[in-house]
Design a protein around this motif. Structure first.
Motif, short mmCIF file in Angstrom:
data_model
loop_
_atom_site.label_atom_id
_atom_site.label_comp_id
_atom_site.label_asym_id
_atom_site.label_seq_id
_atom_site.Cartn_x
_atom_site.Cartn_y
_atom_site.Cartn_z
N GLN A 41 0.85 -1.19 0.00
CA GLN A 41 0.00 0.00 0.00
C GLN A 41 0.88 1.23 0.00
N PHE A 42 0.46 2.26 -0.73
CA PHE A 42 1.28 3.47 -0.84
C PHE A 42 0.41 4.65 -1.25
N ASP A 43 0.98 5.84 -1.10
CA ASP A 43 0.36 7.07 -1.58
C ASP A 43 1.23 7.64 -2.71
N PRO A 85 5.90 7.74 -5.36
CA PRO A 85 5.27 6.92 -4.32
C PRO A 85 5.86 7.21 -2.94
N VAL A 86 5.00 7.37 -1.95
CA VAL A 86 5.45 7.65 -0.59
C VAL A 86 4.62 6.78 0.37
N ASN A 87 5.08 6.74 1.63
CA ASN A 87 4.37 5.99 2.67
C ASN A 87 4.15 4.53 2.29
N LEU A 88 5.20 3.88 1.83
CA LEU A 88 5.09 2.49 1.39
C LEU A 88 5.07 1.55 2.59
N ARG A 89 4.19 0.55 2.57
CA ARG A 89 4.18 -0.47 3.61
C ARG A 89 3.54 -1.75 3.06
N THR A 90 4.02 -2.88 3.54
CA THR A 90 3.46 -4.18 3.18
C THR A 90 2.24 -4.43 4.05
N GLY A 116 4.19 -14.11 3.41
CA GLY A 116 5.25 -14.14 4.41
C GLY A 116 6.65 -14.25 3.86
N SER A 117 6.82 -14.01 2.55
CA SER A 117 8.16 -14.02 1.97
C SER A 117 8.81 -12.66 2.20
N ASN A 118 9.77 -12.62 3.12
CA ASN A 118 10.43 -11.34 3.43
C ASN A 118 11.15 -10.77 2.21
N ALA A 119 11.76 -11.67 1.42
CA ALA A 119 12.48 -11.21 0.24
C ALA A 119 11.52 -10.57 -0.76
N LEU A 120 10.37 -11.18 -0.98
CA LEU A 120 9.40 -10.61 -1.91
C LEU A 120 8.80 -9.33 -1.37
N ASP A 121 8.53 -9.27 -0.05
CA ASP A 121 7.98 -8.05 0.55
C ASP A 121 8.92 -6.87 0.32
N LYS A 122 10.21 -7.07 0.59
CA LYS A 122 11.17 -5.98 0.46
C LYS A 122 11.34 -5.53 -0.99
N THR A 123 11.51 -6.50 -1.89
CA THR A 123 11.72 -6.13 -3.29
C THR A 123 10.46 -5.52 -3.90
N SER A 124 9.30 -5.88 -3.39
CA SER A 124 8.06 -5.27 -3.87
C SER A 124 7.99 -3.80 -3.49
N ARG A 125 8.34 -3.49 -2.24
CA ARG A 125 8.36 -2.08 -1.83
C ARG A 125 9.39 -1.29 -2.62
N ASP A 126 10.55 -1.90 -2.84
CA ASP A 126 11.60 -1.22 -3.62
C ASP A 126 11.13 -0.94 -5.04
N ALA A 127 10.40 -1.89 -5.64
CA ALA A 127 9.92 -1.71 -7.01
C ALA A 127 8.88 -0.60 -7.08
N ILE A 128 7.98 -0.54 -6.09
CA ILE A 128 6.98 0.54 -6.07
C ILE A 128 7.69 1.88 -5.93
N GLY A 174 -3.96 5.72 -0.59
CA GLY A 174 -4.54 4.39 -0.46
C GLY A 174 -4.41 3.51 -1.69
N CYS A 175 -3.31 3.63 -2.44
CA CYS A 175 -3.10 2.78 -3.61
C CYS A 175 -2.61 1.40 -3.18
N LEU A 176 -2.97 0.38 -3.92
CA LEU A 176 -2.55 -1.00 -3.64
C LEU A 176 -1.98 -1.62 -4.91
N TYR A 177 -0.91 -2.41 -4.72
CA TYR A 177 -0.34 -3.12 -5.87
C TYR A 177 0.33 -4.40 -5.38
N PRO A 178 -0.03 -5.56 -6.00
CA PRO A 178 0.59 -6.83 -5.60
C PRO A 178 1.63 -7.29 -6.62
N TYR A 179 2.67 -7.93 -6.13
CA TYR A 179 3.63 -8.64 -6.98
C TYR A 179 3.59 -10.11 -6.60
#
Length: 383
Positions: free
Chosen positions: A214-216, A223-228, A233-245, A257-262
């Motif tokens: 989720q991000f604004d 993109p700001v205010n990024l959070r999983t 529960g894949s920590n590696a995917l969570d981190k790289t997803s935030r980095d990609a956003i 309130g934007c949402l995007y899944p990888y």
């Protein structure tokens, strides 16, 4: 000259004639009774679309209790459920080899909701248990967790939004929309969509991992205010997803309130080692080891195992009629689940053998189910 009747007699005869004629020709016929057909009444409540996920709640091997946390859950589905016709529990039989892998996975009993429970056996086959010793006589009971869309856990709704089985996503999106979000009113224009390097993220055999960010978006399109806010529960995917956003660029219009899944697609779960076909050949068999097929019908890969990238095999034993048709087709063995045997049996039943002469008995065919070219590991969808 005829006789003239008196006027009074003529009037009387006329009235008598009219009376007789009226009663015989124009008697009033009573109207048929009005039959009213009332609509049938029913006490059956209408079906409602509910989010359903089957979860392991009790399991054991012989006298040993298994930790149900080791079992994967089935995929979330949106299912029409009637209150007076609930989904039943699903029982699975299996064994565990010395490597901690579930084999011989078989669904027991009659399942009238087979289309909704078809992911349970693949989920068991993809589960992993403590290695070190073989265990036999294992069973597990999967219980349906049924939720209204409005009341379901947020992670369950996230998962369904990524892997939907129905077309109408509006009720799901309404449930996922964060309070005060403006990103759902009109999708932000994407100038650059960045993706993680999925090749550096370990794939989980038999399970697709996903992460919801989720991000604004600020006035500059950053993109700001990024959070999983959800995932497997894949920590590696969570981190790289935030980095990609964070590396993505949007139009210069503030959004909240934007949402995007990888998604990182599942790793292939290779089939267990298969035995030699000769081990299934009877002593009185007269079938050549290498029969020539006159027709070839490719086997249909069990769909839910294919989606989880689970490979398998089956050994089929059969006879051949003098005209080439197969008969007495039976499953001799199948791994890692009985579904591969069912699919293999169907294809052998459709095939014909070339020039069988007087026919054969005791033929053995091994059918291997192998995933084709690996799919690209990078996936993502906007919400």
């Amino acid at each position: 000259m005829g006789m003239k009747l008196p006027a009074s007699l003529s009037v009387m005869l006329s009235k008598l004639f009219i009376t007789l004629f009226s009663t015989t020709q124009f008697a009033t016929v009573p109207s048929p009774p009005v039959i009213t057909i009332s609509p049938p009444t029913s006490n059956v409540a209408p079906a409602r679309n509910m989010l359903v996920q089957f979860v392991a709640e009790s399991s054991k091997c012989s006298d040993e209790t298994l930790d149900t946390a080791a079992f994967l859950k089935s995929n979330v589905a949106l299912i029409p459920v009637r209150p007076n016709d609930p989904l039943n529990n699903v029982d699975i039989e299996f064994r565990i080899d010395e490597n901690g892998r579930a084999l011989g996975v078989t669904k027991t009993g009659t399942d009238k909701f087979a289309s909704w429970t078809s992911d349970i056996a693949p989920a068991v086959a993809a589960s992993r248990f403590t290695p070190g010793k073989s265990r036999f006589g294992c069973t597990v009971k999967y219980v349906p967790h049924i939720s209204e869309i409005a009341d379901a856990p947020l992670n369950t709704v996230f998962e369904y939004s990524i892997f939907p089985n129905m077309g109408n996503q509006r009720p799901i999106f309404d449930r996922l929309k964060p309070d005060g979000a403006t990103c759902f009113n009109s999708a932000p224009a994407v100038l650059t969509r960045a993706y993680p390097d999925f090749t550096k993220i370990p794939a989980t055999p038999g399970q697709t991992d996903w992460s919801m960010t989720q991000f604004d978006i600020d006035a500059s399109g950053k993109p700001v205010n990024l959070r999983t806010v959800g995932g497997t529960g894949s920590n590696a995917l969570d981190k790289t997803s935030r980095d990609a956003i964070a590396r993505s660029e949007f139009a210069k219009e503030p959004k909240t309130g934007c949402l995007y899944p990888y998604r990182r697609v599942a790793g292939t779960l290779a089939a267990p080692e298969f035995p030699e076909e000769d081990a299934f050949r009877s002593e009185n068999a007269n079938c050549p080891k290498d029969i020539i097929w006159a027709t070839h019908h490719p086997a249909t890969y069990p769909d839910r195992f294919r989606k989880r990238y689970i490979e398998g095999w089956a050994i089929i034993v059969f006879d051949v009629a003098p005209w080439g048709s197969t008969g007495n087709v039976r499953i001799a063995a199948a791994e890692p689940a009985a579904d591969f045997g069912v699919a293999a049996k169907q294809v052998v039943e459709l095939r014909k053998v070339k020039d069988p002469g007087q026919g054969f008995t005791g033929c053995v065919e091994r059918v291997v189910f192998k995933m084709g070219k690996p799919q690209p590991p990078s996936e993502g969808e906007g919400i």
